[in-house]
Enzyme design. Structure first.
Site, PDB file in Angstrom:
ATOM      1  N   ASP A 162       0.847  -1.206   0.000  1.00 30.46           N
ATOM      2  CA  ASP A 162       0.000   0.000   0.000  1.00 30.46           C
ATOM      3  C   ASP A 162       0.880   1.253   0.000  1.00 30.46           C
ATOM      4  O   ASP A 162       0.596   2.230  -0.699  1.00 30.46           O
ATOM      5  CB  ASP A 162      -0.892  -0.004   1.244  1.00 30.46           C
ATOM      6  CG  ASP A 162      -1.638  -1.320   1.396  1.00 30.46           C
ATOM      7  OD1 ASP A 162      -2.714  -1.449   0.797  1.00 30.46           O
ATOM      8  OD2 ASP A 162      -1.136  -2.233   2.075  1.00 30.46           O
ATOM      9  N   HIS A 190      -4.323  -3.502   6.100  1.00 31.17           N
ATOM     10  CA  HIS A 190      -4.127  -3.751   4.668  1.00 31.17           C
ATOM     11  C   HIS A 190      -5.472  -4.153   4.082  1.00 31.17           C
ATOM     12  O   HIS A 190      -5.817  -5.321   4.005  1.00 31.17           O
ATOM     13  CB  HIS A 190      -3.090  -4.847   4.409  1.00 31.17           C
ATOM     14  CG  HIS A 190      -3.103  -5.317   2.981  1.00 31.17           C
ATOM     15  ND1 HIS A 190      -2.732  -4.508   1.926  1.00 31.17           N
ATOM     16  CD2 HIS A 190      -3.494  -6.480   2.422  1.00 31.17           C
ATOM     17  CE1 HIS A 190      -2.885  -5.168   0.791  1.00 31.17           C
ATOM     18  NE2 HIS A 190      -3.355  -6.372   1.057  1.00 31.17           N
TER      19      HIS A 190
HETATM   20  P1  NAX Z   1      -1.529 -18.455  -4.546  1.00 34.42           P
HETATM   21  O1  NAX Z   1      -2.873 -19.070  -4.410  1.00 34.42           O
HETATM   22  O2  NAX Z   1      -0.879 -18.348  -5.873  1.00 34.42           O
HETATM   23  O3  NAX Z   1      -0.512 -19.261  -3.604  1.00 34.42           O
HETATM   24  C1  NAX Z   1      -0.803 -19.571  -2.289  1.00 34.42           C
HETATM   25  C2  NAX Z   1       0.028 -20.773  -1.910  1.00 34.42           C
HETATM   26  O4  NAX Z   1      -0.144 -20.983  -0.511  1.00 34.42           O
HETATM   27  C3  NAX Z   1      -0.403 -22.049  -2.617  1.00 34.42           C
HETATM   28  O5  NAX Z   1       0.744 -22.711  -3.112  1.00 34.42           O
HETATM   29  C4  NAX Z   1      -1.086 -22.840  -1.510  1.00 34.42           C
HETATM   30  O6  NAX Z   1      -0.946 -24.237  -1.668  1.00 34.42           O
HETATM   31  C5  NAX Z   1      -0.308 -22.355  -0.297  1.00 34.42           C
HETATM   32  N1  NAX Z   1      -0.988 -22.554   0.988  1.00 34.42           N
HETATM   33  C6  NAX Z   1      -2.294 -22.454   1.280  1.00 34.42           C
HETATM   34  N2  NAX Z   1      -2.508 -22.757   2.562  1.00 34.42           N
HETATM   35  C7  NAX Z   1      -1.313 -23.043   3.095  1.00 34.42           C
HETATM   36  C8  NAX Z   1      -0.883 -23.431   4.386  1.00 34.42           C
HETATM   37  N3  NAX Z   1      -1.757 -23.626   5.368  1.00 34.42           N
HETATM   38  N4  NAX Z   1       0.436 -23.624   4.596  1.00 34.42           N
HETATM   39  C9  NAX Z   1       1.317 -23.476   3.594  1.00 34.42           C
HETATM   40  N5  NAX Z   1       0.974 -23.118   2.350  1.00 34.42           N
HETATM   41  C10 NAX Z   1      -0.326 -22.903   2.106  1.00 34.42           C
HETATM   42  O7  NAX Z   1      -1.638 -17.043  -3.825  1.00 34.42           O
HETATM   43  P2  NAX Z   1      -0.681 -15.767  -3.954  1.00 34.42           P
HETATM   44  O8  NAX Z   1      -1.101 -14.955  -5.106  1.00 34.42           O
HETATM   45  O9  NAX Z   1       0.719 -16.215  -3.867  1.00 34.42           O
HETATM   46  O10 NAX Z   1      -1.114 -14.951  -2.654  1.00 34.42           O
HETATM   47  C11 NAX Z   1      -0.842 -15.421  -1.362  1.00 34.42           C
HETATM   48  C12 NAX Z   1      -1.519 -14.548  -0.314  1.00 34.42           C
HETATM   49  O11 NAX Z   1      -1.048 -13.218  -0.375  1.00 34.42           O
HETATM   50  C13 NAX Z   1      -3.032 -14.460  -0.434  1.00 34.42           C
HETATM   51  O12 NAX Z   1      -3.607 -14.624   0.849  1.00 34.42           O
HETATM   52  C14 NAX Z   1      -3.260 -13.041  -0.909  1.00 34.42           C
HETATM   53  O13 NAX Z   1      -4.521 -12.545  -0.509  1.00 34.42           O
HETATM   54  C15 NAX Z   1      -2.143 -12.324  -0.205  1.00 34.42           C
HETATM   55  N6  NAX Z   1      -1.764 -10.993  -0.710  1.00 34.42           N
HETATM   56  C16 NAX Z   1      -1.406 -10.072   0.208  1.00 34.42           C
HETATM   57  C17 NAX Z   1      -0.987  -8.806  -0.158  1.00 34.42           C
HETATM   58  C18 NAX Z   1      -0.594  -7.823   0.892  1.00 34.42           C
HETATM   59  O14 NAX Z   1      -0.283  -6.677   0.533  1.00 34.42           O
HETATM   60  N7  NAX Z   1      -0.568  -8.147   2.181  1.00 34.42           N
HETATM   61  C19 NAX Z   1      -0.961  -8.386  -1.573  1.00 34.42           C
HETATM   62  C20 NAX Z   1      -0.946  -9.528  -2.527  1.00 34.42           C
HETATM   63  C21 NAX Z   1      -1.792 -10.707  -2.147  1.00 34.42           C
HETATM   64  O15 NAX Z   1      -3.116 -10.439  -2.478  1.00 34.42           O
END
Ligand code: NAX
Length: 329
Positions: A162, A190
């Site tokens: 952000d 966020h």
């Molecule tokens: P993806 O769905 O591409 O990847 C997530 C990965 O996490 C997958 O490989 C999944 O198998 C794994 N996973 C799920 N549960 C798990 C657990 N309990 N233990 C270990 N691994 C686990 O998502 P991606 O685009 O990489 O985003 C990841 C996260 O970042 C999401 O929650 C998203 O909302 C968040 N974000 C946060 C942002 C921020 O500014 N704080 C911005 C970007 C993003 O939206």
């Protein structure tokens, strides 16, 4: 040569992971002279994909990559970790209510918080990226500190994306170089409720708010643009922000670990009560960092508009906290 730093990354097979791991292994996060060991956590069904990413990491022959492990066990992934990037989270599925999203993620961050509390390095730096990141960080912190090894201050949430989004909008509106802008703050959660506050921002000694001189732009364009940027990226790309999120995570940890040289950066940190934010809530604050520690910038004037925005985003965090209270025991 320096001893390697153990960096645990969850969600290693995901799209943020794919933008993050190569940059960490090339030294962009902890320094070009700092070897790293990557400890990669993902779900059992993602282990094959993690192996594929590890093959690519090997194929880069990074001089600083001193080792890698892949696991689906948090207790293994966080063992002796000095930096933990908690990226993996449960995404919102079709028909899933906000409340379900909170509880599903609360379960994940309870388990991971307990593993960090028991097995990570006591001086660990934890950054939660997975959403809702402030509340997930709050949960991990509350559970982890019960084990008496790590402290609340070790847990942070990511407001840096952000912050960087706001910097870029301000640079283009004021026609100044983005690198010239100092003293931006993003207060709060966020989420679209975050309050990007540019009242103090300077560029080469000029106050940027005075340069822009447009209150309506702040309220009607700037804040909504930054607040809804994540949704705009999804709309345009068909996927959520990944490279920019990974970049923000690297900025956050690099500044925390290596120092911000007096510059303000935004971090989601457990409040110490500053600016009337209740103690313990993970809230975006302006900080400076030095010797691996962050310090809240004190003494900023909070005008009526700012207070109203800061309370609005705080109330959302209090609601999220109340939604997971039962899980924290
Ligand atoms: P993806 O769905 O591409 O990847 C997530 C990965 O996490 C997958 O490989 C999944 O198998 C794994 N996973 C799920 N549960 C798990 C657990 N309990 N233990 C270990 N691994 C686990 O998502 P991606 O685009 O990489 O985003 C990841 C996260 O970042 C999401 O929650 C998203 O909302 C968040 N974000 C946060 C942002 C921020 O500014 N704080 C911005 C970007 C993003 O939206």
């Amino acid at each position: 040569a320096k001893a390697p730093v153990r960096v645990a990354i969850t969600g290693a097979a995901g799209q943020i992971g794919y933008s993050l791991l190569f940059r960490i292994a090339s030294g962009e996060m902890l320094g070009k002279d700092q070897p790293v060991i990557l400890q990669l956590l993902d779900l059992p069904q993602a282990q094959k994909a993690v192996k594929g990413v590890m093959m690519e990491l090997e194929d880069c022959a990074f001089p600083l990559l001193a080792g890698m492990v892949a696991t689906d066990d948090p207790n293994v992934a966080f063992k002796d970790a000095q930096v933990c990037l908690l990226v993996g989270a449960r995404p919102r599925g079709p028909g899933m209510e906000r409340k379900d999203l909170l509880t599903e993620n609360a379960k994940i961050f309870t388990v991971q918080g307990a593993a960090i509390g028991q097995y990570a390095d006591p001086d660990v730096k934890v950054l939660v990226v997975g959403n809702p990141c402030n509340t997930n960080a709050y949960i991990a912190k509350e559970i982890a500190i019960k084990f008496g090894r790590v402290q609340a201050k070790n847990f942070t949430g990511m407001l840096r994306l952000d912050h960087n989004r706001a910097l870029s909008q301000l640079a283009s509106k004021s026609s100044r170089d983005v690198s010239s802008l100092k003293k931006l703050v993003v207060w709060g959660n966020h989420s679209p409720t975050m309050y990007a506050d540019y009242r103090e921002v300077t560029s080469n000694g000029d106050n940027v708010k005075n340069l822009i001189n447009d209150e309506a732009w702040n309220r009607d364009v700037f804040l909504p643009t930054v607040g809804k940027r994540g949704a705009a990226i999804i709309e345009a790309r068909g996927l959520s922000s990944a490279a920019s999120a990974a970049n923000a995570a690297i900025d956050h940890i690099r500044d925390w670990a290596l120092g911000s040289n007096g510059e303000w950066v935004t971090m989601g940190i457990p409040s110490d009560g500053s600016y009337g934010i209740p103690e313990g809530i993970i809230y975006g604050f302006p900080v400076t960092t030095e010797n691996g520690e962050y310090k809240i910038v004190q003494g900023l004037e909070i005008d009526e508009f700012s207070r109203e925005r800061m309370t609005h985003t705080l109330n959302e965090l209090l609601e999220e906290r109340d939604g997971v209270k039962d899980l924290l025991g």
